[in-house]
Design a protein around this motif. Structure first.
Motif, PDB file in Angstrom:
ATOM      1  N   GLN A  45     -31.848  10.506  24.559  1.00 33.09           N
ATOM      2  CA  GLN A  45     -31.813  10.885  23.145  1.00 33.09           C
ATOM      3  C   GLN A  45     -30.394  10.871  22.593  1.00 33.09           C
ATOM      4  O   GLN A  45     -30.151  10.439  21.473  1.00 33.09           O
ATOM      5  N   GLU A  46     -29.439  11.347  23.405  1.00 36.77           N
ATOM      6  CA  GLU A  46     -28.040  11.311  22.966  1.00 36.77           C
ATOM      7  C   GLU A  46     -27.544   9.889  22.800  1.00 36.77           C
ATOM      8  O   GLU A  46     -26.871   9.560  21.826  1.00 36.77           O
ATOM      9  N   VAL A  47     -27.866   9.047  23.747  1.00 37.64           N
ATOM     10  CA  VAL A  47     -27.427   7.652  23.677  1.00 37.64           C
ATOM     11  C   VAL A  47     -28.069   6.956  22.488  1.00 37.64           C
ATOM     12  O   VAL A  47     -27.410   6.204  21.751  1.00 37.64           O
ATOM     13  N   GLN A  48     -29.346   7.214  22.245  1.00 36.21           N
ATOM     14  CA  GLN A  48     -30.023   6.587  21.109  1.00 36.21           C
ATOM     15  C   GLN A  48     -29.423   7.037  19.778  1.00 36.21           C
ATOM     16  O   GLN A  48     -29.192   6.213  18.890  1.00 36.21           O
ATOM     17  N   ALA A  49     -29.188   8.329  19.630  1.00 39.56           N
ATOM     18  CA  ALA A  49     -28.618   8.828  18.375  1.00 39.56           C
ATOM     19  C   ALA A  49     -27.225   8.243  18.137  1.00 39.56           C
ATOM     20  O   ALA A  49     -26.892   7.833  17.013  1.00 39.56           O
ATOM     21  N   THR A  50     -26.425   8.179  19.180  1.00 33.36           N
ATOM     22  CA  THR A  50     -25.077   7.618  19.041  1.00 33.36           C
ATOM     23  C   THR A  50     -25.125   6.132  18.735  1.00 33.36           C
ATOM     24  O   THR A  50     -24.422   5.651  17.839  1.00 33.36           O
ATOM     25  N   LEU A  51     -25.963   5.403  19.453  1.00 40.24           N
ATOM     26  CA  LEU A  51     -26.077   3.969  19.195  1.00 40.24           C
ATOM     27  C   LEU A  51     -26.590   3.688  17.786  1.00 40.24           C
ATOM     28  O   LEU A  51     -26.140   2.740  17.140  1.00 40.24           O
ATOM     29  N   TRP A  52     -27.526   4.493  17.322  1.00 40.20           N
ATOM     30  CA  TRP A  52     -28.051   4.278  15.977  1.00 40.20           C
ATOM     31  C   TRP A  52     -26.955   4.489  14.932  1.00 40.20           C
ATOM     32  O   TRP A  52     -26.791   3.684  14.007  1.00 40.20           O
ATOM     33  N   LEU A  53     -26.191   5.567  15.081  1.00 39.44           N
ATOM     34  CA  LEU A  53     -25.089   5.832  14.163  1.00 39.44           C
ATOM     35  C   LEU A  53     -24.091   4.675  14.179  1.00 39.44           C
ATOM     36  O   LEU A  53     -23.685   4.164  13.128  1.00 39.44           O
ATOM     37  N   TRP A  54     -23.699   4.251  15.364  1.00 40.72           N
ATOM     38  CA  TRP A  54     -22.749   3.156  15.499  1.00 40.72           C
ATOM     39  C   TRP A  54     -23.314   1.859  14.929  1.00 40.72           C
ATOM     40  O   TRP A  54     -22.608   1.107  14.268  1.00 40.72           O
ATOM     41  N   LEU A  55     -24.569   1.583  15.201  1.00 41.66           N
ATOM     42  CA  LEU A  55     -25.191   0.340  14.738  1.00 41.66           C
ATOM     43  C   LEU A  55     -25.246   0.277  13.214  1.00 41.66           C
ATOM     44  O   LEU A  55     -24.924  -0.750  12.609  1.00 41.66           O
ATOM     45  N   VAL A  56     -25.621   1.368  12.581  1.00 40.85           N
ATOM     46  CA  VAL A  56     -25.730   1.392  11.119  1.00 40.85           C
ATOM     47  C   VAL A  56     -24.356   1.203  10.476  1.00 40.85           C
ATOM     48  O   VAL A  56     -24.183   0.376   9.573  1.00 40.85           O
ATOM     49  N   LEU A  57     -23.363   1.962  10.926  1.00 40.99           N
ATOM     50  CA  LEU A  57     -22.048   1.869  10.299  1.00 40.99           C
ATOM     51  C   LEU A  57     -21.334   0.561  10.644  1.00 40.99           C
ATOM     52  O   LEU A  57     -20.661  -0.028   9.792  1.00 40.99           O
ATOM     53  N   TRP A  58     -21.460   0.088  11.874  1.00 43.58           N
ATOM     54  CA  TRP A  58     -20.874  -1.200  12.258  1.00 43.58           C
ATOM     55  C   TRP A  58     -21.502  -2.327  11.442  1.00 43.58           C
ATOM     56  O   TRP A  58     -20.807  -3.186  10.907  1.00 43.58           O
ATOM     57  N   GLY A  59     -22.825  -2.307  11.352  1.00 42.44           N
ATOM     58  CA  GLY A  59     -23.516  -3.352  10.597  1.00 42.44           C
ATOM     59  C   GLY A  59     -23.151  -3.335   9.126  1.00 42.44           C
ATOM     60  O   GLY A  59     -22.952  -4.386   8.521  1.00 42.44           O
ATOM     61  N   ALA A  60     -23.049  -2.145   8.540  1.00 41.34           N
ATOM     62  CA  ALA A  60     -22.702  -2.047   7.122  1.00 41.34           C
ATOM     63  C   ALA A  60     -21.280  -2.530   6.857  1.00 41.34           C
ATOM     64  O   ALA A  60     -21.011  -3.138   5.815  1.00 41.34           O
ATOM     65  N   ALA A  61     -20.372  -2.282   7.786  1.00 40.30           N
ATOM     66  CA  ALA A  61     -18.978  -2.669   7.574  1.00 40.30           C
ATOM     67  C   ALA A  61     -18.730  -4.150   7.861  1.00 40.30           C
ATOM     68  O   ALA A  61     -17.953  -4.791   7.160  1.00 40.30           O
ATOM     69  N   LYS A 116     -15.240  19.464  20.732  1.00 43.06           N
ATOM     70  CA  LYS A 116     -16.667  19.599  21.039  1.00 43.06           C
ATOM     71  C   LYS A 116     -17.133  18.450  21.923  1.00 43.06           C
ATOM     72  O   LYS A 116     -16.623  17.347  21.861  1.00 43.06           O
ATOM     73  N   ARG A 117     -18.145  18.752  22.727  1.00 42.97           N
ATOM     74  CA  ARG A 117     -18.744  17.746  23.613  1.00 42.97           C
ATOM     75  C   ARG A 117     -20.244  17.693  23.360  1.00 42.97           C
ATOM     76  O   ARG A 117     -20.844  18.668  22.929  1.00 42.97           O
ATOM     77  N   SER A 118     -20.836  16.552  23.666  1.00 40.43           N
ATOM     78  CA  SER A 118     -22.280  16.430  23.519  1.00 40.43           C
ATOM     79  C   SER A 118     -22.972  17.296  24.568  1.00 40.43           C
ATOM     80  O   SER A 118     -22.399  17.620  25.615  1.00 40.43           O
ATOM     81  N   ALA A 119     -24.203  17.654  24.310  1.00 39.26           N
ATOM     82  CA  ALA A 119     -24.905  18.633  25.144  1.00 39.26           C
ATOM     83  C   ALA A 119     -25.201  18.132  26.551  1.00 39.26           C
ATOM     84  O   ALA A 119     -25.022  18.854  27.523  1.00 39.26           O
ATOM     85  N   VAL A 120     -25.638  16.901  26.697  1.00 37.05           N
ATOM     86  CA  VAL A 120     -26.092  16.421  28.001  1.00 37.05           C
ATOM     87  C   VAL A 120     -25.016  15.593  28.704  1.00 37.05           C
ATOM     88  O   VAL A 120     -24.672  15.862  29.857  1.00 37.05           O
ATOM     89  N   LEU A 121     -24.474  14.606  28.029  1.00 34.07           N
ATOM     90  CA  LEU A 121     -23.528  13.697  28.660  1.00 34.07           C
ATOM     91  C   LEU A 121     -22.087  14.210  28.649  1.00 34.07           C
ATOM     92  O   LEU A 121     -21.228  13.627  29.290  1.00 34.07           O
ATOM     93  N   GLN A 122     -21.827  15.247  27.879  1.00 35.61           N
ATOM     94  CA  GLN A 122     -20.499  15.849  27.775  1.00 35.61           C
ATOM     95  C   GLN A 122     -19.437  14.869  27.265  1.00 35.61           C
ATOM     96  O   GLN A 122     -18.277  14.925  27.652  1.00 35.61           O
TER      97      GLN A 122
END
Length: 170
Positions: A45-61, A116-122
């Motif tokens: 879930q952490e990896v998916q949320a991060t990848l989605w954020l990165w994908l949207v902003l990278w693609g838009a830019a 701050k660190r992420s909950a699972v992957l730190q």
């Protein structure tokens, strides 16, 4: 220069494609872990949320063409070419100024998340949100290049700021 921009565009599209493929693979891993092996894992879930954020902003830019954007440009197309150039130039200047003005505050916010660190992957949250800075710089460069293009050809109809050639030139 056109060759270099074309290479950068291909690299940007490749990075977005790799992020999308990784997002899909992690999604499949999550489904298999939960429903096939009855062993839910939190890191997906952490990896998916991060990848989605990165994908949207990278693609838009870097990946979206100007034609792919949703715009309300009815008045723009009704105006004479001279006014279209003025509108396009003012829009480019406004975006560059607004994003550049917001950049120091955005950097402070991203830098604040170093603690701050992420909950699972730190993973430090700064590295999750640093993509916003990349996105902002990408927008500044994109619209600055668009403004230069508008100012260079005073008689031609303005092309909106885009790092992508028209579809027929591809």
């Amino acid at each position: 220069m056109q060759r270099f921009i074309k290479l950068l565009r291909k690299i940007a599209d490749g990075v977005a494609g790799a992020m999308l493929a990784t997002l899909f693979a992690v999604f499949i891993i999550q489904i298999a872990a939960r429903y096939v092996f009855n062993l839910p894992v939190g890191w997906t879930q952490e990896v998916q949320a991060t990848l989605w954020l990165w994908l949207v902003l990278w693609g838009a830019a870097f990946c979206l063409r100007d034609e792919d954007q949703v715009k309300f440009d009815l008045l723009y197309h009704m105006a004479p070419i001279r006014w279209q150039r003025i509108f396009a130039g003012l829009a480019a200047v406004s975006i560059v100024i607004a994003v550049a003005a917001a950049l120091p505050a955005a950097w402070d916010y991203v830098d604040f998340y170093y603690r701050k660190r992420s909950a699972v992957l730190q993973v430090r949250m700064k590295w999750v949100f640093i993509i916003y800075i990349v996105f902002s710089v990408g927008l500044i460069v994109r619209y600055t290049l668009g403004l230069i293009a508008i100012l260079r050809s005073p008689d031609a109809p303005p092309s909106r700021p885009s790092l992508h050639p028209p579809e027929e030139a591809r």
